[in-house]
Design a protein around this motif. Structure first.
Motif, short mmCIF file in Angstrom:
data_model
loop_
_atom_site.label_atom_id
_atom_site.label_comp_id
_atom_site.label_asym_id
_atom_site.label_seq_id
_atom_site.Cartn_x
_atom_site.Cartn_y
_atom_site.Cartn_z
N ILE A 123 0.84 -1.20 0.00
CA ILE A 123 0.00 0.00 0.00
C ILE A 123 0.88 1.26 0.00
O ILE A 123 1.77 1.40 0.82
N VAL B 244 0.81 5.76 -0.88
CA VAL B 244 -0.04 6.94 -0.75
C VAL B 244 0.40 7.97 -1.78
O VAL B 244 1.59 8.15 -2.03
N PHE C 142 3.51 3.41 5.46
CA PHE C 142 3.23 2.99 4.08
C PHE C 142 4.41 2.21 3.50
O PHE C 142 5.55 2.32 3.96
N ILE D 7 -3.30 5.14 -2.01
CA ILE D 7 -4.41 5.89 -1.38
C ILE D 7 -4.38 7.34 -1.86
O ILE D 7 -3.35 8.00 -1.85
N LEU E 115 -5.15 4.29 5.58
CA LEU E 115 -4.23 3.15 5.51
C LEU E 115 -4.77 1.96 6.28
O LEU E 115 -4.76 0.83 5.79
N ARG F 182 -5.74 -1.43 4.37
CA ARG F 182 -4.93 -2.60 4.73
C ARG F 182 -5.83 -3.73 5.24
O ARG F 182 -5.63 -4.89 4.90
#
Length: 320
Positions: A45, A47, A76, A293, A309, A313
């Motif tokens: 993940i 951002v 992240f 994200i 997050l 997640r």
């Protein structure tokens, strides 16, 4: 001294016992071992730096360097750069950002750029092609493997706020048709493919208004060009109708997911996105890539981005 085969097998068996390598025939023990081996897996993940800026005020208010540090502190795996948010395109600046992200433990996993090819004038389209080729080369200098691409739009609604109020739909330019627009976009993107291949940068055409407002429009372009260097950036917040159906259509061709969140209420609209359902759509096509994200709400990013997050997640974690 010679060692015969029987002695070798005997000594190997003794060694195996000593190392705990002999397996038991007890079925319950096997089941227990199998259960213990189960573990959780989650897509990586990232951002988008957009999440910390959102075009609110001058870009100097949210420098990329600060975004890198915030993303690392929040936990992240990677970060996606918004090109227009960067202070420079000079190689020294790019390499400084790359070094900073590496030392922060972050992948540079996405490059979000702007361009448009929906112009009747060939000269304007060609200028956008050259700009896009330059952007691909910037991604290469940064070591970023995928770059977001737009089709562009007709421009018959000048205000973006008004366009959003109209759900991204705008009239076709007088004297032309959508067929003209698709031809211009396909011809333009085709010219960018050789550079993408040379640089090893996958272009991801986003469902982002204009001719890419629908999954059908995006796939029409991607399928017409038919290159492994052109895939899809699937934005979860840019389908305002048939949301899950359209994401399902894009899923097999997706190289990056951009996951919108709206804590504090959205800037233009708020979507109630079932991210468990979204995760299942992409799991069915074995998507194992990044989710980036894009926070687009009114809450302070310093509280909303970590909540985003946690939510993403949890949705994209599953047992293997």
């Amino acid at each position: 001294m010679k060692t015969n085969r029987r002695d070798f097998i005997r000594k190997s068996a003794i060694a195996a016992v000593g190392m705990g390598m002999v397996t038991s025939c007890d079925t319950s023990s096997k089941e227990k071992t199998t259960t213990e081996k189960k573990k959780a897996r989650c897509n990586p993940i990232g951002v988008s730096t957009y999440s910390f800026w959102q075009f609110n005020g001058p870009k100097e208010n949210a420098p990329i360097e600060d975004c890198i540090e915030k993303a690392a502190e929040m936990g992240f795996d990677g970060i996606e750069f918004l090109l227009v948010q960067m202070q420079s395109e000079e190689n020294g600046y790019l390499q400084k950002l790359k070094r900073q992200a590496f030392h922060a433990g972050l992948d540079l996993m996405g490059f979000s750029t702007h361009q448009g090819f929906v112009y009747p004038e060939k000269e304007k389209r060609q200028a956008e092609v050259e700009k896009t080729i330059h952007q691909i080369e910037l991604a290469y200098q940064l070591g970023i493997p995928t770059m977001r691409l737009n089709t562009g739009r007709w421009g018959t609604i000048e205000s973006f706020d008004e366009l959003m109020a109209n759900k991204g739909i705008e009239p076709v330019l007088e004297g032309y048709t959508e067929e003209d627009g698709f031809k211009w976009v396909i011809d333009a993107i085709e010219q960018c493919i050789p550079t993408a291949e040379k640089c090893g940068v996958t272009i991801g055409l986003e469902n982002h208004w204009g001719l890419g407002r629908t999954a059908e429009g995006v796939l029409r372009i991607v399928n017409a060009i038919d290159s492994p260097w052109l895939r899809v950036t699937a934005d979860t917040g840019n389908f305002l109708e048939r949301q899950y159906e359209q994401l399902e259509m894009l899923a097999p061709m997706t190289s990056l997911i951009q996951a919108k969140t709206y804590f504090g209420g959205g800037k233009w609209y708020t979507l109630d996105i079932d991210y468990r359902r979204v995760a299942e759509i992409f799991r069915k096509v074995n998507y194992r890539g990044y989710i980036s994200i894009e926070f687009e709400g009114k809450e302070d990013p310093m509280t909303a981005v970590p909540k985003s997050l946690e939510m993403i997640r949890e949705a994209f974690t599953y047992e293997v």
